[in-house]
Design a protein around this motif. Structure first.
Motif, short mmCIF file in Angstrom:
data_model
loop_
_atom_site.label_atom_id
_atom_site.label_comp_id
_atom_site.label_asym_id
_atom_site.label_seq_id
_atom_site.Cartn_x
_atom_site.Cartn_y
_atom_site.Cartn_z
N PHE A 1 0.83 -1.21 0.00
CA PHE A 1 0.00 0.00 0.00
C PHE A 1 0.86 1.26 0.00
N PHE A 2 1.84 1.32 0.91
CA PHE A 2 2.63 2.54 1.03
C PHE A 2 3.76 2.60 0.00
N GLU A 3 4.22 1.45 -0.45
CA GLU A 3 5.17 1.46 -1.56
C GLU A 3 4.48 1.99 -2.81
N GLY A 4 3.21 1.61 -2.97
CA GLY A 4 2.42 2.11 -4.10
C GLY A 4 2.23 3.61 -4.03
N ILE A 5 2.03 4.14 -2.84
CA ILE A 5 1.89 5.60 -2.68
C ILE A 5 3.17 6.30 -3.11
#
Length: 354
Positions: A241-245
């Motif tokens: 999720f946060f790598e995607g952000i």
């Protein structure tokens, strides 16, 4: 930062703290629990299928937030909150490389099942990570320079005539128009150079992320221990999720065309679920403890770690934290520092399960 930005930041931090504890809700279990549990192929397959869908969902949501967030004012790249969000994501990526990937590279390349020579005669994991980081720097600088030179050759040469010549050409004079045109041309070139830079950064960053995602996906797909899969999948949802952000933020700043943005988003989101599917398919013929598997995974892990360490420190953190925009605002610096530490700390904590 305005009142709305402050409210968004506090809401964001609360969300992060909540998501950090997702792995606790799925039960404990370290890396060694699966080794003590009896093999359960049907139970493991159930969690793998669940993992494919929820990891895909987490990845899609993460990368789409900054991409679709262009319609939301507080997620605009021009707003301070965007920098705070990128700082958190960069902390997650840095901790992923340092806490998760690089130690796995060392473990695989120094395992008991590997031959003593040449793997145990030299710290290959650290060496490969260093070479990958230097290689990323070379690719980063070379690609940026190439695209910038191509743009310069295509653009009309900038008129650098001195003010007196401009005045001579306009005896009744409006030199301000020429000055404004010159300033506009300079700003346009600067903007184009920044876009080129962001495009190179986003593509190299995705390369490092995808390399690791394939390895992790195959590892999940070949696992036969549900007690290992449950907390691991939960932790990877947070991770994706946060790598995607972070990646989505780079894509937004790069201003790709819609089709290119879509391809990059799909490529990032589908890689780990695809790796899980590959792992399920080769499970009967794949021995994760074989010499070949350990060597290949160790080399790829180390290379991915080197790429992500360079990208997080140089292209994400240094580029933002040393920018004039960040230096002019002490409050923005403070929130970005806190966000960075939260991202790195949360992802480091997840290392207990994944």
């Amino acid at each position: 930062m305005g009142r709305r930005d402050l409210t968004a930041v506090f809401s964001f931090l609360i969300l992060l703290l909540s998501l950090t504890f997702i792995p606790f809700a799925h039960g404990g279990g370290g890396h060694g629990d699966g080794e003590e549990e009896e093999i359960d192929k049907s139970g493991a397959l159930k969690w793998k299928i669940i993992g494919i869908f929820i990891i895909l969902f987490s990845s899609v949501m993460g990368i789409l937030i900054p991409i679709l967030g262009k319609r939301w004012a507080f997620l605009s790249p021009d707003r301070d909150f965007f920098l705070v969000l990128k700082a958190f994501a960069a902390g997650v990526i840095l901790a992923t490389a340092m806490i998760h990937i690089l130690p796995e590279g060392f473990e695989r390349l120094s395992g008991e099942d590997l031959a003593i020579a040449p793997w145990k005669d030299f710290p290959f994991a650290g060496f490969i990570a260093m070479v990958a980081a230097i290689g990323t720097l070379i690719i980063d600088a070379t690609a940026s320079g190439y695209y910038f030179r191509v743009y310069q050759n295509k653009s009309r040469p900038f008129d650098e005539s001195p003010p007196d010549e401009e005045m001579a050409g306009h005896p009744h004079g409006h030199p301000h128009g020429a000055a404004l045109a010159a300033k506009s041309s300079t700003n346009e070139k600067k903007s184009e150079a920044e876009i080129i830079r962001h495009r190179v950064v986003s593509q190299v960053l995705e390369l490092g992320i995808v390399t690791h995602s394939v390895i992790v996906g195959i590892s999940i797909g070949t696992s036969l221990h549900p007690s290992t899969l449950r907390p691991l999948i939960a932790a990877l949802c947070f991770h994706q999720f946060f790598e995607g952000i972070g990646l989505g933020g780079c894509i937004v700043q790069a201003r790709f065309k819609a089709i290119s943005t879509l391809i990059m988003a799909i490529f990032f989101s589908a890689t780990m679920p695809l790796g899980i599917g590959i792992g399920i398919g080769i499970m009967s013929r794949y021995d994760e403890n074989s010499t070949t598997a350990l060597a290949v995974e160790g080399v790829l892990d180390s290379a991915a770690a080197g790429i992500l360490i360079y990208m997080s420190l140089v292209d994400l953190l240094a580029a933002d934290f040393l920018s004039n925009r960040m230096q002019r605002s002490g409050k923005l610096q403070l929130f970005s520092y806190v966000s960075l530490l939260l991202g790195a700390g949360a992802m480091s904590l997840v290392g207990k399960w994944a």
